[in-house]
Design an enzyme around this catalytic site. Sequence first.
Site, PDB file in Angstrom:
ATOM      1  N   ARG A 246       9.605   1.333 -42.108  1.00  0.00           N
ATOM      2  CA  ARG A 246      10.793   1.667 -42.888  1.00  0.00           C
ATOM      3  C   ARG A 246      11.165   3.123 -42.614  1.00  0.00           C
ATOM      4  O   ARG A 246      10.286   3.966 -42.403  1.00  0.00           O
ATOM      5  CB  ARG A 246      10.530   1.518 -44.394  1.00  0.00           C
ATOM      6  CG  ARG A 246      10.707   0.102 -44.947  1.00  0.00           C
ATOM      7  CD  ARG A 246      12.154  -0.334 -44.904  1.00  0.00           C
ATOM      8  NE  ARG A 246      12.386  -1.587 -45.617  1.00  0.00           N
ATOM      9  CZ  ARG A 246      12.279  -2.789 -45.087  1.00  0.00           C
ATOM     10  NH1 ARG A 246      11.919  -2.909 -43.822  1.00  0.00           N
ATOM     11  NH2 ARG A 246      12.545  -3.875 -45.803  1.00  0.00           N
ATOM     12  N   GLU A 275      20.902   3.387 -41.683  1.00  0.00           N
ATOM     13  CA  GLU A 275      20.949   2.259 -40.753  1.00  0.00           C
ATOM     14  C   GLU A 275      22.282   1.533 -40.857  1.00  0.00           C
ATOM     15  O   GLU A 275      22.787   1.321 -41.964  1.00  0.00           O
ATOM     16  CB  GLU A 275      19.798   1.303 -41.046  1.00  0.00           C
ATOM     17  CG  GLU A 275      18.442   1.959 -40.797  1.00  0.00           C
ATOM     18  CD  GLU A 275      17.269   1.019 -41.053  1.00  0.00           C
ATOM     19  OE1 GLU A 275      17.456  -0.021 -41.719  1.00  0.00           O
ATOM     20  OE2 GLU A 275      16.162   1.331 -40.586  1.00  0.00           O
ATOM     21  N   HIS A 294      16.532  -1.593 -36.196  1.00  0.00           N
ATOM     22  CA  HIS A 294      15.811  -2.351 -37.225  1.00  0.00           C
ATOM     23  C   HIS A 294      15.830  -3.836 -36.871  1.00  0.00           C
ATOM     24  O   HIS A 294      16.138  -4.704 -37.693  1.00  0.00           O
ATOM     25  CB  HIS A 294      16.405  -2.122 -38.613  1.00  0.00           C
ATOM     26  CG  HIS A 294      15.417  -2.368 -39.720  1.00  0.00           C
ATOM     27  ND1 HIS A 294      15.459  -1.703 -40.914  1.00  0.00           N
ATOM     28  CD2 HIS A 294      14.362  -3.218 -39.811  1.00  0.00           C
ATOM     29  CE1 HIS A 294      14.487  -2.122 -41.704  1.00  0.00           C
ATOM     30  NE2 HIS A 294      13.798  -3.038 -41.048  1.00  0.00           N
TER      31      HIS A 294
END
Length: 349
Positions: A246, A275, A294
């Site tokens: 994360r 993100e 991600h």
Amino acid sequence: MTTNARRLVYFENWIDPVAEEILSEAPGIELVRLNQDDDEDKVFNVMKTAHGYQMLAKTEMLRKWWPDRAFIEKCPNLLAVSSLGAGYDACDDAACTEHGIMVMNNSGANSDSVAQHAIGMVLALGKNMIRHDRKMRAAPGLDRMAYPGLEATGKTIGIVGLGNIGQRTAKIAKHALNMNVIAFDPHISETDFAERDATSVDLETLFKTSDFISVHCPLTNETWHMIGADQFALMKPSAYFVSTARGFIHDEAALVAALAKDQMNGAGIDVFDEEPPGPGHPLMQFENVLMTPHAAGITDVCNYRMAQWGAEQWIEVLNGRRAPRLVNPICWDTYVERHTRITGHAPEA
């Protein structure tokens, strides 16, 4: 309020349609689909009668739909909230616990996909695939001896967090690549380390001695900026840093500074403070940094499994049973009281 209705609310869609297929066939569950651009009054008019709320992935979910304290206080009948995958940091789990709301995740559904991504980054970085590709495109005729690779065999990989993904990464590293595996995880026992193919070390030793570092812990108050300038300064100049966990677990600005000072040989980053990372992100200036958006857990099998596991867990919960992947078990006594009051019957432990 006493009612037999079991209303499950979600935005747009699951990551794979199998979830809606499973739930649409489950008796006694009303599946309600909303859109993120719906008027807030409309959303909360529905949410105030909802028993369950299925979150989107954090990257795709608008901030106003994160289940924080203000959100859940508008949902008097809400019994459970579920994240899409393993991470649940978009949810205020402390507020949910206080209000007797179960927080669930789908930990384990993405373990293979994320572990493979992490190992892929280890190999791509160590073998200088990123540098070679970029330099060949910029200057044909590159000397193939200019950037010798770092073979993984016999090297040390340090894993931060030895949960489902971390232990899968350790297994691949040890048994497929013959690497020496060390790990830092203050929440498991020495026996757990042995069973998960790793040797226990402290965080300082891990950063000092590893040839590759791979981060696999959740984002919590404890792990927020757990990795920063002090840790990066300990790394071997020949070592690589990889994170598929994360954003905010590592200090992004400190990583940029460490790379600029050649404190490490490169990095593979799948998670960011914001993100998706936009054009001109500071990490994009480095030819020895591999970036992915991600996407470690975005695979055919993983998408299906996260949706399937999520749907099956909701069927358990909405039929009055304890969530198989409950992340805040401390809520249970309050949850039992609320469940009994809202539905008219106590849940099964």
